[in-house]
Design an enzyme around this catalytic site. Structure first.
Site, short mmCIF file in Angstrom:
data_model
loop_
_atom_site.label_atom_id
_atom_site.label_comp_id
_atom_site.label_asym_id
_atom_site.label_seq_id
_atom_site.Cartn_x
_atom_site.Cartn_y
_atom_site.Cartn_z
N ASP A 8 2.77 -17.52 -9.61
CA ASP A 8 2.99 -16.96 -8.35
C ASP A 8 3.63 -17.93 -7.46
O ASP A 8 3.10 -18.86 -7.03
CB ASP A 8 1.68 -16.35 -7.63
CG ASP A 8 2.11 -15.56 -6.50
OD1 ASP A 8 3.03 -16.08 -5.73
OD2 ASP A 8 0.90 -14.98 -5.82
N GLU A 45 14.25 6.44 -5.45
CA GLU A 45 13.34 6.25 -6.69
C GLU A 45 13.93 6.19 -8.05
O GLU A 45 14.93 6.92 -8.48
CB GLU A 45 12.14 7.31 -6.84
CG GLU A 45 11.37 7.40 -5.56
CD GLU A 45 10.47 8.49 -5.54
OE1 GLU A 45 10.39 9.44 -6.24
OE2 GLU A 45 9.56 8.63 -4.67
N LYS A 97 9.54 -16.55 2.39
CA LYS A 97 8.93 -17.94 2.98
C LYS A 97 9.91 -19.01 2.74
O LYS A 97 11.11 -18.83 3.25
CB LYS A 97 7.74 -18.23 1.96
CG LYS A 97 6.63 -17.08 2.23
CD LYS A 97 5.40 -17.56 1.63
CE LYS A 97 4.29 -16.62 1.96
NZ LYS A 97 4.03 -15.47 0.87
N THR A 132 7.18 -13.74 -3.14
CA THR A 132 7.75 -13.34 -2.02
C THR A 132 9.07 -13.79 -1.89
O THR A 132 9.39 -15.04 -2.34
CB THR A 132 6.86 -13.45 -0.65
OG1 THR A 132 6.68 -14.90 -0.56
CG2 THR A 132 5.55 -12.91 -0.80
N TYR A 187 16.62 7.38 -0.03
CA TYR A 187 15.54 7.33 -1.05
C TYR A 187 16.18 7.13 -2.62
O TYR A 187 17.24 7.50 -2.57
CB TYR A 187 14.75 8.77 -1.31
CG TYR A 187 13.58 8.73 -0.60
CD1 TYR A 187 12.30 7.74 -1.33
CD2 TYR A 187 12.98 9.56 0.29
CE1 TYR A 187 11.25 7.99 -0.79
CE2 TYR A 187 11.62 9.66 0.74
CZ TYR A 187 10.85 8.69 0.22
OH TYR A 187 9.57 8.90 0.59
N ARG A 198 10.84 -9.77 4.52
CA ARG A 198 9.86 -9.71 3.96
C ARG A 198 9.69 -8.79 2.74
O ARG A 198 10.18 -7.64 2.86
CB ARG A 198 8.64 -9.07 4.72
CG ARG A 198 8.63 -9.74 6.37
CD ARG A 198 7.32 -9.34 6.84
NE ARG A 198 6.28 -9.98 6.45
CZ ARG A 198 5.99 -11.21 6.46
NH1 ARG A 198 6.58 -11.98 7.38
NH2 ARG A 198 4.86 -11.61 5.97
N1 DSN Z 1 -0.59 -14.92 3.78
C1 DSN Z 1 0.44 -15.79 3.01
C2 DSN Z 1 0.15 -17.18 3.54
O1 DSN Z 1 0.13 -17.44 4.89
O2 DSN Z 1 0.17 -18.18 2.75
C3 DSN Z 1 0.26 -15.68 1.68
O3 DSN Z 1 0.48 -14.28 1.32
#
Ligand code: DSN
Length: 417
Positions: A199, A55, A228, A225, A53, A234
């Site tokens: 984003d 925080e 990707k 994110t 933890y 993730r």
């Molecule tokens: N769900 C993702 C995608 O497949 O583009 C985006 O969050």
């Protein structure tokens, strides 16, 4: 990967993991939002930091024993700053949607207006879709793409901004294959005195390596994110101008999250180190080259691509001329060993659960070291399935070719599975 204890203690979970490893190895995965993290990332994420933890933020925690948590979080923050040239970084959001939530909650009041790309035209759930918290709490106005060109209509964005005076303008997409003009959108936001949030979840790896223009100099907030094109674990991340640092940090914790996932943050640090390497720049460039080659090869087979190609890691196939829905195409392709997802296309007449399109991305095949010749082969195999979705011998022939291709480009060969 050593899983001896797991194998003994919980064979059901062990077997599911082994089967997932085999699936990732034995299929060609073209899901544009996925990637295969490196072993170093997997090791960091599977580490004892899952126990901790922490925080608070480095050197300002609400628990003892955070000295090594501080090390990994500081590494992640500093590496992300260097990677993107950001003034301030928060690496604690558990996901991209939570990163967006933190920005909205920090800057907006319920009922405020937000202006973003429509989900039906390639936007994202968390950009104001009614079934998502963003659409429930805020008044959403959406811009779209031009029916003929498939490109964002920046004039429409300006008109909508002038007419509705949103508090926040969003850039970013999950199924848009062309360069996004962040500077133009930022100028529009300035004209109407709105915050500008970019984003970059899908294109973060391209942005980090200069293969897509960066919004960081123009945007008040940049969310992403980390799993990707960025090829990390993730998770989510927020970058912002220094003036918003305090508001964002306070909203992430204690505002919308409790303890940060320190094992994920350790893995983010590892991914950012990787992303700073010259090899990663070459990887991102090849992702784009592969996507362009795949798009060209598909178009040569008479397959229609929205906007007529791609500048990024993905493309959207319009199936309306093919007499097959996105959902049936997804199923037929998966049975042939090609995994991707159905996707609405702009002005789609079919519902989101069926769709008239499929989305294709090249981050994983490029991670497997495939290049242009393999893209031509994959395009041919996709085309064969789309033309014969119910013809078992044709599907079987494609499956054999996919098996051979996967064998030639292994990913987990040394995991002892
Ligand atoms: N769900 C993702 C995608 O497949 O583009 C985006 O969050």
């Amino acid at each position: 990967m050593n899983m001896n204890e797991l194998k003994k203690f919980d064979p059901e979970v062990y077997n599911a993991i082994v089967n997932e490893i085999k699936r990732e190895q034995n299929k060609i995965v073209l899901i544009a939002s996925e990637n295969y993290a490196s072993k170093a990332v997997l090791e960091a994420q599977g580490s004892v930091f899952t126990n901790k933890y922490a925080e608070g933020y480095p050197n300002r925690r609400y628990y003892g024993g955070c000295e090594y948590a501080d090390v990994v979080e500081s590494l992640a923050i500093n590496r992300a700053k260097e990677l993107f040239g950001a003034e301030h970084v928060n690496v604690q959001p558990h996901s991209g949607t939570q990163a967006n939530m933190a920005v909205y909650f920090a800057m907006l009041k319920p009922g405020d207006k937000i202006l973003g790309l429509s989900l039906n035209h390639g936007g994202h759930l968390s950009h104001g879709v009614q079934v998502n918290f963003s659409g429930m709490l805020y008044k959403t106005i959406s811009y779209g793409v031009d029916r003929e060109t498939g490109l964002i209509d920046y004039e429409e964005v300006r008109e909508l901004a002038m007419r509705h005076r949103p508090k926040l303008i969003l850039a970013g997409a999950s199924a848009y294959s062309r360069i996004i003009e962040f500077r133009v959108l930022s100028d529009i936001a300035k004209e109407v005195n709105a915050y500008f949030l970019a984003d970059i979840a899908h294109i973060a790896g391209l942005v980090a390596t200069g293969n897509h223009p960066s919004p960081v100099p123009y945007a008040d907030f940049v969310t992403t994110t980390t799993h990707k094109t960025l090829k990390g674990p993730r998770g989510g991340m927020i970058m912002c101008k220094a003036e918003y640092a305090r508001a964002i940090d306070k909203m992430v914790f204690p505002g919308i999250q409790g303890g940060p996932l320190m094992h994920v943050i350790a893995a983010k640090a590892v991914a950012f180190k990787d992303a700073l390497s010259p090899e990663f720049g070459r990887y991102q460039l090849q992702i784009i080259k592969n996507a362009k080659e795949l798009a060209d090869a598909l178009m040569n087979k008479g397959i229609k691509i929205i906007s007529g190609g791609t500048d990024t890691h993905l493309m959207l196939i319009d199936l309306t001329g093919k007499k097959i829905t996105g959902s049936d195409a997804e199923k037929a392709l998966d049975s042939a060993g090609i995994t991707l997802n159905k996707n609405s296309i702009p002005y789609d007449k079919l519902p989101a659960a069926i769709t008239s399109g499929i989305r294709i991305g090249t981050p994983i095949v490029t991670r497997r070291k495939m290049k242009e010749p393999e893209m031509v082969l994959i395009a041919d195999l996709i085309s064969r399935v789309l033309d014969n979705p119910e013809h078992s011998p044709a599907i079987n022939r494609v499956r054999e070719k996919i098996k051979a291709l996967c064998k030639k480009f292994p990913v987990y060969e040394d995991m002892g599975i």
